[in-house]
Write a protein that holds these residues in place. Structure first.
Motif, short mmCIF file in Angstrom:
data_model
loop_
_atom_site.label_atom_id
_atom_site.label_comp_id
_atom_site.label_asym_id
_atom_site.label_seq_id
_atom_site.Cartn_x
_atom_site.Cartn_y
_atom_site.Cartn_z
N ARG A 162 0.84 -1.21 0.00
CA ARG A 162 0.00 0.00 0.00
C ARG A 162 0.87 1.25 0.00
N VAL A 163 0.72 2.04 -1.06
CA VAL A 163 1.45 3.30 -1.14
C VAL A 163 0.85 4.28 -0.13
N THR A 164 1.71 4.92 0.64
CA THR A 164 1.25 5.88 1.65
C THR A 164 1.54 7.32 1.25
N ARG A 165 2.53 7.50 0.36
CA ARG A 165 2.88 8.87 -0.01
C ARG A 165 3.69 8.87 -1.29
N ILE A 166 3.44 9.87 -2.12
CA ILE A 166 4.32 10.14 -3.26
C ILE A 166 5.33 11.18 -2.79
N VAL A 167 6.59 10.83 -2.89
CA VAL A 167 7.66 11.71 -2.40
C VAL A 167 8.01 12.73 -3.48
N GLY A 213 9.89 9.45 -5.79
CA GLY A 213 9.56 8.05 -5.55
C GLY A 213 8.30 7.93 -4.71
N VAL A 214 8.14 6.77 -4.07
CA VAL A 214 6.96 6.54 -3.24
C VAL A 214 7.36 5.86 -1.95
N ASP A 215 6.65 6.17 -0.89
CA ASP A 215 6.72 5.41 0.35
C ASP A 215 5.56 4.42 0.35
N PRO A 219 7.56 -0.65 6.34
CA PRO A 219 7.62 0.54 5.49
C PRO A 219 8.84 0.50 4.57
N ARG A 220 8.63 0.89 3.33
CA ARG A 220 9.71 0.88 2.35
C ARG A 220 9.60 2.13 1.47
N ARG A 221 10.70 2.45 0.79
CA ARG A 221 10.68 3.52 -0.19
C ARG A 221 11.24 2.98 -1.50
N ALA A 222 10.55 3.28 -2.60
CA ALA A 222 11.04 2.95 -3.94
C ALA A 222 11.26 4.26 -4.68
N GLU A 223 12.42 4.40 -5.30
CA GLU A 223 12.77 5.64 -5.97
C GLU A 223 12.51 5.55 -7.47
N LEU A 267 -6.13 11.39 -2.83
CA LEU A 267 -5.31 11.93 -1.73
C LEU A 267 -3.90 12.25 -2.22
N PHE A 268 -3.33 11.34 -3.03
CA PHE A 268 -2.00 11.60 -3.57
C PHE A 268 -1.99 12.86 -4.42
N ALA A 269 -3.03 12.99 -5.27
CA ALA A 269 -3.11 14.15 -6.15
C ALA A 269 -3.30 15.43 -5.36
#
Length: 426
Positions: free
Chosen positions: A131-136, A144-146, A154-158, A182-184
């Motif tokens: 589940r994506v929690t945030r667009i960085v 990337g995304v958290d 919790p992970r981060r992908a760049e 929410l991301f938008a």
């Protein structure tokens, strides 16, 4: 580090991911449920009406919001291109009534499996139950995304390019719960108010409990807002515990929902005998009565005119006892019967929630997105595709076409931008 991250493994997301990977990009597709294409698998009553074979010039008339915005994505990947795509993926197609296109097998999962296979063939990496929690973002561009992975960590992908294809809020059990909005919004985008579209309508008609399960075919439905006709549809109208359904009703539901939200009065009338004029129907009823014995019941006359399930509620609507002898039916009662058959009225008091809606109206404002690339005009490297955008259409395959067209364009443009950036660095 990935070239592109796609959020949401639905129709738009898988099309975007596969298209980008085909261009040689390293793509991560993050899906919060346990499998891809869950909503695809239930569309079209499990058969998946994937597009419509009508001429391309007719498509715009079936898009209810931002049809002009869709011209670019549709021109680059239209209905014929979608059909060729799935046929090349090994899915045989058939065109049915109304030019609706289905897999010949009648199995929606053939479409979902074809898209998933397309992604895997070109090396898309899937992250299920994540589940994506945030667009960085930083300084107006994505980094990337958290997300929380399948094990709860919790992970981060760049990545320098993110495609949001999270869907809307319809059928939330399939994973469409509005995350993309929410991301938008966090990225500074305006969200047009979301509401159900292609959804059943709730009526306060006193006979509604007797109509559950009834399906009327080839009827003319007219929607009235503040006693003014606003839309007319021909086709099927059904009744269930959810409300008034059927293709004709669903096509009118967006107008009804918007009017109800605005506090306006809404009603729907049904012409159950649209092929007959008032005079022709009068002659038909006179002929039926003449052929009946005087001691036969009024319900038997109704049975000759409408489906059996409708006879009792229709008699109550007319305030005529169903066991009245036809020999005692008055001219006034015949006229009233004709009036109801040509315009049975159903007050519309509410609409079914997102759980029963086919699509979502509203979403990310299209004037904040580049229609030629589907990239955000606010954040570099952020793209949108599918139902998360403020685009919705009639039932009949048009909404999945929107998903495929926008997913294809977003994947192509994100890949092209990534390739250009690599070239510049070299």
């Amino acid at each position: 580090m990935y070239d592109i991250i796609v959020i949401g493994a639905g129709a738009a997301g898988m099309m975007a991911a596969g298209t980008a990977a085909r261009s040689g990009m390293k793509v991560l597709l993050i899906e919060k449920t346990e499998r891809a294409g869950r909503k695809i698998r239930i569309t079209g009553k499990g058969r998946c009406n994937l597009t419509n074979a009508r001429p391309p010039e007719e498509f715009a008339s079936h898009i209810r919001a931002n049809a002009e915005f869709m011209k670019g994505p549709f021109a680059k990947f239209d209905n014929r291109a979608v059909m060729r795509f799935f046929e090349r993926q090994g899915v045989k197609l058939v065109v049915e009534r109304g030019e609706r296109v289905f897999p010949a097998s009648g199995k929606a999962w053939d479409i979902s499996n074809a898209l998933e296979g397309y992604c895997k063939d070109f090396g898309v990496e899937f992250a299920y139950r994540s589940r994506v929690t945030r667009i960085v973002t930083l300084c107006g561009r994505v980094l990337g995304v958290d997300f929380v992975n399948r094990h709860g960590f919790p992970r981060r992908a760049e990545a320098d390019r993110i495609i949001v294809a999270t869907g809307g809020m319809s059928y939330p059990a399939t994973g469409s719960t509005g995350d993309g909005y929410l991301f938008a919004a966090d990225a500074g985008h305006t969200i047009e108010p979301v509401r159900p579209s292609l959804t059943p309508l709730v009526t306060s008609h006193p006979q509604r409990k007797f109509l559950d399960g009834l399906l009327l075919k080839n009827v003319r439905a007219t929607l009235y807002v503040d006693n003014q006709p606003v839309r007319e549809e021909f086709g099927e109208v059904g009744f269930s515990s959810r409300g008034i359904e059927g293709a004709a009703t669903l096509r009118m539901s967006r107008d009804a929902v918007d009017a109800l939200i605005d506090g306006r009065s809404v009603k729907m009338t049904l012409d159950i005998k649209p092929a007959l004029t008032h005079e022709m129907l009068h002659e038909r009823i006179k002929r039926e009565i003449a052929e009946m014995a005087p001691e036969e019941f009024f319900s038997e006359l109704l049975r000759k005119l409408v489906p059996k399930q409708l006879t009792f509620p229709l008699a109550r609507e007319l305030d005529v006892h169903s066991r009245l002898y036809v020999g005692k039916v008055s001219q006034t009662e015949i006229e009233r019967l004709i009036t109801v058959l040509k315009g049975m009225t159903f007050p519309v008091t509410d609409y079914a929630p997102f759980e029963y809606a086919v699509v979502t109206a509203g979403g990310v404002r299209c004037d904040e997105v580049n229609p030629e690339t589907l990239e955000s005009l606010k954040i570099r490297g952020l793209y949108f595709a599918g139902e998360v955008l403020d685009i919705d259409a009639d039932t009949g395959g048009y909404n999945l076409q929107i998903a495929f067209s926008t997913g294809r364009l977003a994947g192509m443009q994100a890949a092209a931008a990534a390739a250009a950036a690599k070239t510049a660095q070299e």
